[in-house]
Structure formats: C-alpha cells, structure tokens
Write a protein that holds these residues in place. Structure first.
Motif, PDB file in Angstrom:
ATOM      1  N   UNK A   1       1.107  -1.124  -0.168  1.00 28.39           N
ATOM      2  CA  UNK A   1      -0.086   0.382  -0.091  1.00 28.39           C
ATOM      3  C   UNK A   1       0.675   1.249   0.155  1.00 28.39           C
ATOM      4  N   UNK A   2       0.523   2.586   0.037  1.00 26.93           N
ATOM      5  CA  UNK A   2       1.678   3.721  -0.975  1.00 26.93           C
ATOM      6  C   UNK A   2       0.649   4.619  -0.930  1.00 26.93           C
ATOM      7  N   UNK A   3       0.991   5.526  -0.638  1.00 30.53           N
ATOM      8  CA  UNK A   3       0.358   6.762  -0.081  1.00 30.53           C
ATOM      9  C   UNK A   3       1.516   7.749  -1.083  1.00 30.53           C
ATOM     10  N   UNK A   4       0.416   8.749  -2.421  1.00 27.43           N
ATOM     11  CA  UNK A   4       0.876   9.084  -3.427  1.00 27.43           C
ATOM     12  C   UNK A   4       0.408  10.678  -3.082  1.00 27.43           C
ATOM     13  N   UNK A   5       1.087  11.360  -2.558  1.00 24.15           N
ATOM     14  CA  UNK A   5       0.789  12.927  -2.562  1.00 24.15           C
ATOM     15  C   UNK A   5       1.889  13.937  -3.205  1.00 24.15           C
TER      16      UNK A   5
ATOM     17  N   UNK B   1      -3.897  10.415  -2.866  1.00 23.13           N
ATOM     18  CA  UNK B   1      -4.448   8.857  -3.026  1.00 23.13           C
ATOM     19  C   UNK B   1      -4.287   8.034  -2.145  1.00 23.13           C
ATOM     20  N   UNK B   2      -4.422   6.416  -2.728  1.00 19.42           N
ATOM     21  CA  UNK B   2      -3.577   5.581  -1.951  1.00 19.42           C
ATOM     22  C   UNK B   2      -4.181   4.474  -3.784  1.00 19.42           C
ATOM     23  N   UNK B   3      -2.846   3.803  -3.540  1.00 16.15           N
ATOM     24  CA  UNK B   3      -2.476   2.788  -4.547  1.00 16.15           C
ATOM     25  C   UNK B   3      -2.106   1.917  -3.326  1.00 16.15           C
ATOM     26  N   UNK B   4      -2.731   0.287  -3.993  1.00 12.39           N
ATOM     27  CA  UNK B   4      -3.033  -0.595  -3.073  1.00 12.39           C
ATOM     28  C   UNK B   4      -3.977  -1.772  -3.475  1.00 12.39           C
TER      29      UNK B   4
ATOM     30  N   UNK C   1     -10.151   8.281  -4.731  1.00 13.19           N
ATOM     31  CA  UNK C   1      -9.073   8.985  -4.683  1.00 13.19           C
ATOM     32  C   UNK C   1      -8.059   7.246  -3.582  1.00 13.19           C
ATOM     33  N   UNK C   2      -8.219   6.382  -4.662  1.00 12.09           N
ATOM     34  CA  UNK C   2      -8.057   4.866  -3.994  1.00 12.09           C
ATOM     35  C   UNK C   2      -8.055   4.081  -5.843  1.00 12.09           C
ATOM     36  N   UNK C   3      -6.350   3.553  -5.788  1.00 11.23           N
ATOM     37  CA  UNK C   3      -6.105   3.427  -7.232  1.00 11.23           C
ATOM     38  C   UNK C   3      -6.255   1.550  -6.420  1.00 11.23           C
ATOM     39  N   UNK C   4      -6.875   0.625  -7.214  1.00  9.36           N
ATOM     40  CA  UNK C   4      -6.494  -0.478  -6.776  1.00  9.36           C
ATOM     41  C   UNK C   4      -5.635  -1.439  -7.140  1.00  9.36           C
ATOM     42  N   UNK C   5      -4.489  -2.682  -6.896  1.00  9.05           N
ATOM     43  CA  UNK C   5      -4.464  -3.282  -7.237  1.00  9.05           C
ATOM     44  C   UNK C   5      -4.341  -4.125  -7.189  1.00  9.05           C
TER      45      UNK C   5
ATOM     46  N   UNK D   1       5.230  12.548  -3.734  1.00  7.52           N
ATOM     47  CA  UNK D   1       5.660  11.823  -3.182  1.00  7.52           C
ATOM     48  C   UNK D   1       5.180  10.792  -3.119  1.00  7.52           C
ATOM     49  N   UNK D   2       5.948   9.600  -3.067  1.00  8.54           N
ATOM     50  CA  UNK D   2       5.911   8.127  -2.737  1.00  8.54           C
ATOM     51  C   UNK D   2       6.327   7.398  -1.771  1.00  8.54           C
ATOM     52  N   UNK D   3       4.747   6.812  -0.492  1.00  8.64           N
ATOM     53  CA  UNK D   3       5.652   6.444   0.177  1.00  8.64           C
ATOM     54  C   UNK D   3       5.072   5.329   1.228  1.00  8.64           C
ATOM     55  N   UNK D   4       5.414   4.406   1.437  1.00  4.78           N
ATOM     56  CA  UNK D   4       4.750   3.101   1.510  1.00  4.78           C
ATOM     57  C   UNK D   4       4.122   2.650   3.093  1.00  4.78           C
ATOM     58  N   UNK D   5       2.934   2.333   3.060  1.00 11.29           N
ATOM     59  CA  UNK D   5       1.821   2.874   3.997  1.00 11.29           C
ATOM     60  C   UNK D   5       2.350   1.217   4.917  1.00 11.29           C
ATOM     61  N   UNK D   6       2.664   1.194   5.926  1.00 10.91           N
ATOM     62  CA  UNK D   6       2.540   0.075   6.711  1.00 10.91           C
ATOM     63  C   UNK D   6       3.685  -0.597   6.351  1.00 10.91           C
ATOM     64  N   UNK D   7       3.487  -2.100   6.716  1.00  7.98           N
ATOM     65  CA  UNK D   7       4.014  -3.769   6.478  1.00  7.98           C
ATOM     66  C   UNK D   7       4.229  -3.945   5.128  1.00  7.98           C
ATOM     67  N   UNK D   8       4.912  -4.567   4.303  1.00  7.85           N
ATOM     68  CA  UNK D   8       4.511  -5.244   3.165  1.00  7.85           C
ATOM     69  C   UNK D   8       4.618  -6.391   3.295  1.00  7.85           C
ATOM     70  N   UNK D   9       3.696  -7.608   2.551  1.00  7.06           N
ATOM     71  CA  UNK D   9       3.906  -9.190   3.276  1.00  7.06           C
ATOM     72  C   UNK D   9       4.587  -9.481   2.520  1.00  7.06           C
TER      73      UNK D   9
END
Lengths: 193, 196
Positions: B91-95, B140-143, B154-158, B188-196
């Motif tokens: 999950x990433x936050x783009x802002x 926006x969120x991407x994930x 504002x969420x682009x599903x992956x 900016x592109x920021x990882x949110x939380x842990x990635x599996x």
C-alpha cells in the motif's frame, strides 16, 4: 589454431551485428504489427465506419491488452496509413470543448507531428499527409511523413460524465482518414516516377 | 573433421543467441535514461525523432505511441521514495501539489504494463478527480482495495502480486516544467505499513 581464432573473431562480430540489428529492428517490428493490425481493425468494422479508414477502439479499461500503458482518461481513434497509395486526407470536426490531439507516427515509432485543440485553427481539422517519395514539397496545410507507412492516433480527454463521453464519441466518429483512388489517366500511368 | 565443423557451427549459432540475448537484456534490464524528479524519471526523447536506437527500442517495448515532449511529459517510476521496488501487494500513499500542466494524471500499471482489473474501474487519479486539501495538496492511495474503501475515488486498486509501475502524465505542461523537467516538485511515494 589460426583458423579457430578467425572463426572466433567472426563469431564475435556476428554477435555484435545481431545485437545492433535487433535493437534497430525491434521498434520497427512492433510498429509494423500495430500498423498492420490497425488497418485490419478499421476494415473489419461494420457499417459505414468501415469506409472511413478509422478504427474506434472500445473505451480503455483493464481488458485493453494490445497497446501497453494505455491511458484510461482518454478515448482513442486510430488510422493506419500507407502513403504509397497516395496522400492521406485527415478531416475531423474540431469543436470538442476539451483537450484533443491528433498525433502522427512513423514506422520507426517516431512521433513526427501533433496538433491539438489549441493549435488547430477553425472548427475542423483538414490536413493532407504526403509520403517521403512525393515529387513535390509539402504545401501549406500538408505534412511530410518521414516514412511511407505509419499510424495516426486521436486522443480525446474524457471523464465519467455520460454527456462528455457522448460528445467525445461523436467527435471521434467524425474523423476521416481517406486516400483518393489512384489516378487512372493512361498517360500518367506510362510516365515513370 | 565432422566434429570440427560441428564446433564451428555451434560457435556461430551461439553468437546469434548471444547477440539476441544481450540485446534483450540490455533493453529490459537497463533503465531508460532520463531526468529524475524525486522517485520519478522522465525520458525526454520518448517519441522524438532524435532518440537513439536504444531509447527508441525501450520506448517501443514499454510505451509505444508516446507523444513527443513538446506535447506531453511522461514521468514513470517503479520505486518509492526509499528507492525500494513498488509492489502490487503493498500500500502506497502518493501526495503533493497538482503538477503544473493543462491536465495531469497518475495511472497504475502492473508489471505487464497494463491496467489492473477491478470492478470499480478505477485506474487513475488526475486533474478532475483529485481531492485537494486546504493546502491545495492532493493525496491518493494505491494498493489492495479494502471493502470499506470501494467508494473512495482517491484509491487506485491493485490486484495480485508483482511489480507496480506508476506513470505521471503532464499534457501541455507549463513552460517552467517544459524547460526544466527535473525541477518538477514531483509527488511523494510512501509505503504505508508493512508489506507482506
């Protein structure tokens, strides 16, 4: 041993030549496929659209798997052209109130021409594309293509509003990519060119 | 003698495969040269008649029918601001500030260069869909899409796992960005939380 060294050297040169040729050929092969498929798509359409020279792909979504990196914000139309058959006449109603652009691509993938809603003068697009072997220089309003074969891509900025999409659809349906029939004058046909 | 001929033939066949293989690796493993703006990179020769053979081939593979920079700038990335590869399962936050252009959009693609399938048919966020806060910034969120975010525009599903590519398109960019594409205040592109 000397002969083996010669063969090794020749093989090395062959590897380099294949490498260079591959890099040179790849975009041309990709573009050839796009042009060939694009021409077939336009002709395969039903009804009057088949005679316009224009292919109207469905709105972009995840099912579009032909052209990489498609933009979901744009509605497209395409024309494949071969200028060995004569000049290409490009016409379109240009009254669409949002961004649109017509881009021309050579068979090498180069984008050699683009016009958009702000650059175009008047309420319509009226352009003529001539090939590199044309015996005359490009006149005003004419575009010289660097290659005989190529591709036209119309982009129209859309959104989720059905009214916007309806106007965009009407605009792309007004696009024409036409090549006049070859001159059948026997005197001209006998003249080498 | 026969063995000698076989060796020679193998040498030349090997050379052909070496030529093809090296070309493929060079085009697919070596990144497109360009100008960096944050985690994003813009190639200024996409669609250009001045492009070298390698750029033309890479663009043909990954972004055929791109517009020349006089019309559009394409910023792309496969990494976040830490330099780590973007992954579809994360999950990433783009802002950032809306880029200075007539219109802009950020689109998410899978490692196959195509859009992620999703029932919401959301593939991009841009000029008309971005929500701006009181500071005029968008985010926006991407994930992977949680059930309670299905209506979040504002969420682009992956979907699935694997590489994630982002493209920031600037159509008719402002002259300042046209002249200095690297000076863009890129999102900016920021990882949110842990990635599996």
């Amino acid at each position: 041993m000397n002969r083996l060294r010669i063969h090794i050297s020749a093989a090395a040169l062959l590897a380099i030549a294949v490498h260079v040729l591959s890099v040179w050929a790849l975009p041309r092969l990709i573009m050839d496929r796009i042009i060939t498929l694009g021409g077939g798509d336009a002709q395969a359409q039903s009804g009057p659209q088949a005679s316009t020279g224009v292919y109207l792909p469905p709105p972009t979504d995840h099912t579009q798997r032909r052209i990489v990196m498609p933009s979901p914000d744009l509605l497209y139309a395409t024309c494949a052209f071969d200028l060995r058959e004569g000049p290409l006449h490009i016409r379109m109603d240009a009254s669409y109130p949002r961004y649109w652009s017509i881009a021309l691509y050579a068979s090498t993938t180069d984008n050699f021409f683009v016009v958009n809603d702000r650059k175009n003068l008047g309420e319509s697009v009226d352009l003529t594309l001539i090939g590199p072997r044309s015996t005359k220089s490009a006149a005003p309003g004419e575009i010289l293509s660097p290659t005989e074969r190529g591709f036209l891509l119309l982009r129209l900025l859309v959104n989720d509003d059905p009214a916007v999409r309806a106007v965009a659809e009407a605009t792309r349906r007004s696009l024409r990519c036409e090549q006049p029939a070859p001159d059948r004058d026997p005197a001209r046909a006998a003249t080498p060119h | 003698m026969r063995r000698h001929r076989l060796i020679i033939a193998s040498l030349y066949i090997g050379a052909i495969f070496l030529g093809l293989g090296s070309a493929w690796l060079w085009l697919t493993r070596v990144g497109i040269a360009g100008v960096d703006a944050g985690a994003w990179r813009v190639n200024l020769l996409a669609g250009s008649q001045s492009a070298d053979a390698y750029t033309r081939a890479r663009i043909a593979l990954g972004a055929v029918l791109a517009l020349d920079r006089s019309e559009t700038l394409y910023y792309t990335t496969q990494r976040d601001d830490r330099g780590e590869p973007l992954r579809a399962e994360c999950l990433y936050k783009i802002e950032g500030a809306p880029p200075p252009a007539r219109w802009w959009s950020i689109t998410a693609y899978g490692q196959d260069h195509f859009l992620f399938p999703n029932a919401e048919r959301r593939y991009s966020v841009g000029t008309e869909s971005a929500q701006l806060d009181s500071d005029g910034q968008f985010s926006l969120m991407i994930g992977p899409l949680p059930a309670n975010q299905r209506d979040n525009r504002s969420w682009i599903p992956t979907v699935g796992t694997g590489g994630l590519r982002l493209t920031l398109r600037l159509y008719n960019p402002d002259p300042t960005v046209q002249q200095s594409p690297g000076a863009l205040a890129a999102p900016s592109i920021t990882l949110i939380g842990d990635c599996p």
